[in-house]
Design a protein around this motif. Structure first.
Motif, PDB file in Angstrom:
ATOM      1  N   ASP A  69     -22.998  43.158  -0.649  1.00 53.04           N
ATOM      2  CA  ASP A  69     -21.597  43.322  -1.047  1.00 53.04           C
ATOM      3  C   ASP A  69     -21.276  42.456  -2.267  1.00 53.04           C
ATOM      4  O   ASP A  69     -20.615  42.914  -3.202  1.00 53.04           O
ATOM      5  N   ASP A  70     -21.757  41.208  -2.236  1.00 50.56           N
ATOM      6  CA  ASP A  70     -21.511  40.313  -3.384  1.00 50.56           C
ATOM      7  C   ASP A  70     -22.138  40.889  -4.652  1.00 50.56           C
ATOM      8  O   ASP A  70     -21.535  40.863  -5.729  1.00 50.56           O
ATOM      9  N   LEU A  71     -23.354  41.407  -4.517  1.00 49.92           N
ATOM     10  CA  LEU A  71     -24.053  41.928  -5.702  1.00 49.92           C
ATOM     11  C   LEU A  71     -23.406  43.215  -6.205  1.00 49.92           C
ATOM     12  O   LEU A  71     -23.345  43.456  -7.414  1.00 49.92           O
ATOM     13  N   LEU A  72     -22.894  44.016  -5.276  1.00 54.67           N
ATOM     14  CA  LEU A  72     -22.214  45.249  -5.704  1.00 54.67           C
ATOM     15  C   LEU A  72     -20.925  44.918  -6.452  1.00 54.67           C
ATOM     16  O   LEU A  72     -20.464  45.682  -7.297  1.00 54.67           O
ATOM     17  N   GLY A  73     -20.357  43.761  -6.145  1.00 53.39           N
ATOM     18  CA  GLY A  73     -19.156  43.324  -6.859  1.00 53.39           C
ATOM     19  C   GLY A  73     -19.471  42.879  -8.283  1.00 53.39           C
ATOM     20  O   GLY A  73     -18.602  42.866  -9.154  1.00 53.39           O
ATOM     21  N   LEU A  74     -20.718  42.509  -8.492  1.00 52.29           N
ATOM     22  CA  LEU A  74     -21.144  41.923  -9.767  1.00 52.29           C
ATOM     23  C   LEU A  74     -21.830  42.938 -10.679  1.00 52.29           C
ATOM     24  O   LEU A  74     -21.783  42.842 -11.905  1.00 52.29           O
ATOM     25  N   ALA A  75     -22.479  43.947 -10.060  1.00 49.15           N
ATOM     26  CA  ALA A  75     -23.379  44.841 -10.807  1.00 49.15           C
ATOM     27  C   ALA A  75     -22.632  45.787 -11.742  1.00 49.15           C
ATOM     28  O   ALA A  75     -21.573  46.319 -11.411  1.00 49.15           O
ATOM     29  N   ASP A  76     -23.221  45.996 -12.914  1.00 50.81           N
ATOM     30  CA  ASP A  76     -22.791  47.089 -13.789  1.00 50.81           C
ATOM     31  C   ASP A  76     -23.751  48.258 -13.645  1.00 50.81           C
ATOM     32  O   ASP A  76     -23.370  49.411 -13.766  1.00 50.81           O
TER      33      ASP A  76
END
Ligand code: ATP
Ligand code: MG
Length: 211
Positions: A91-98
């Motif tokens: 979830d954290d990475l999906l918030g960050l990923a482009d």
């Protein structure tokens, strides 16, 4: 800052290989690049530790315990993830990923895992709203293998395009052993492999999809 997350719950499909080569490509292009490792095996951090001083700098970030803060100076962040990524970290990475890069090998096992993962991603708001571009990349392709036809059939069935086709080559292992990527070595030996990467690099270097 642009963030590329390399993920697929299938073990051994090429996540670390793609993450390290992408980081090397960004760094070699002169961009301030960081490589974050979320995998407790820390293969990407070990690669960064082997990287020679003469190679373009890639800043290692140990995100094994928690997804950390991105240093302000970073222009490109590449994140290597484990096969068993925790839900909170995802979830954290999906918030960050482009851009989310999904490597898969031409095998029914990789195809099954990738189909389930793509299905999950289809439920993620930032993916649905095209804030995250999802790039599926075939890895370790061998010429004239029947598995290639099955992979094309599978992608046709799930209706997801294949962005790039990376060949199986011993060059990847040789470069990894020295903490290098294809784009640190612009000579003839890597030329065919580097050509495979062109469509993927076009996407990761394109203007961001999110505003
Ligand atoms: N295109 C390629 N050609 C040849 N060998 C490759 C290629 N891509 C990956 N490999 C090799 O396959 C093995 C697995 O690759 P890699 O470690 O990148 O997968 P992974 O998805 O990160 O695995 P894990 O799920 O364990 O983290 C490594 O030995 C790597 O060198
Ligand atoms: Mg790995």
């Amino acid at each position: 800052m642009r963030c590329v997350v390399v993920a697929n719950p299938k073990g051994g499909c090429g996540k670390t290989t793609l993450a390290t080569n992408l980081a090397a490509a960004f760094a070699a292009a002169g961009l301030a690049t960081a490589l974050a490792d979320v995998d407790r095996q820390r293969a990407a951090l070990a690669w960064a530790g082997r990287r020679p001083d003469q190679a373009a700098a890639v800043r290692p970030l140990d995100w094994v315990k928690t997804v950390g803060k991105v240093p302000g100076s970073v222009e490109r962040l590449v994140v290597d993830t484990p096969a068993a990524l925790k839900v909170g970290q995802m979830d954290d990475l999906l918030g960050l990923a482009d851009i989310l890069v999904l490597p898969l090998q031409p095998s029914v096992y990789d195809q099954g895992a990738t189909a389930r993962f793509l299905n999950k991603l289809a439920g993620v708001k930032r993916v649905r709203k095209a804030r995250i571009a999802v790039a599926v990349v075939a890895n370790r392709l061998r010429p004239r293998s029947r598995a290639n036809g099955r992979l094309d059939g599978f992608l046709g069935e799930i209706g997801h395009p294949l962005l790039a086709r990376l060949r199986d080559s011993a060059i990847y292992g040789d470069l990894a052993a020295d903490g290098l990527g294809l784009f640190d070595r612009p000579g003839a030996r890597t030329a065919a492999c580097r050509r495979d990467w062109a469509p993927l690099l076009d996407v990761v270097n394109a203007p961001p999809v999110s505003g």
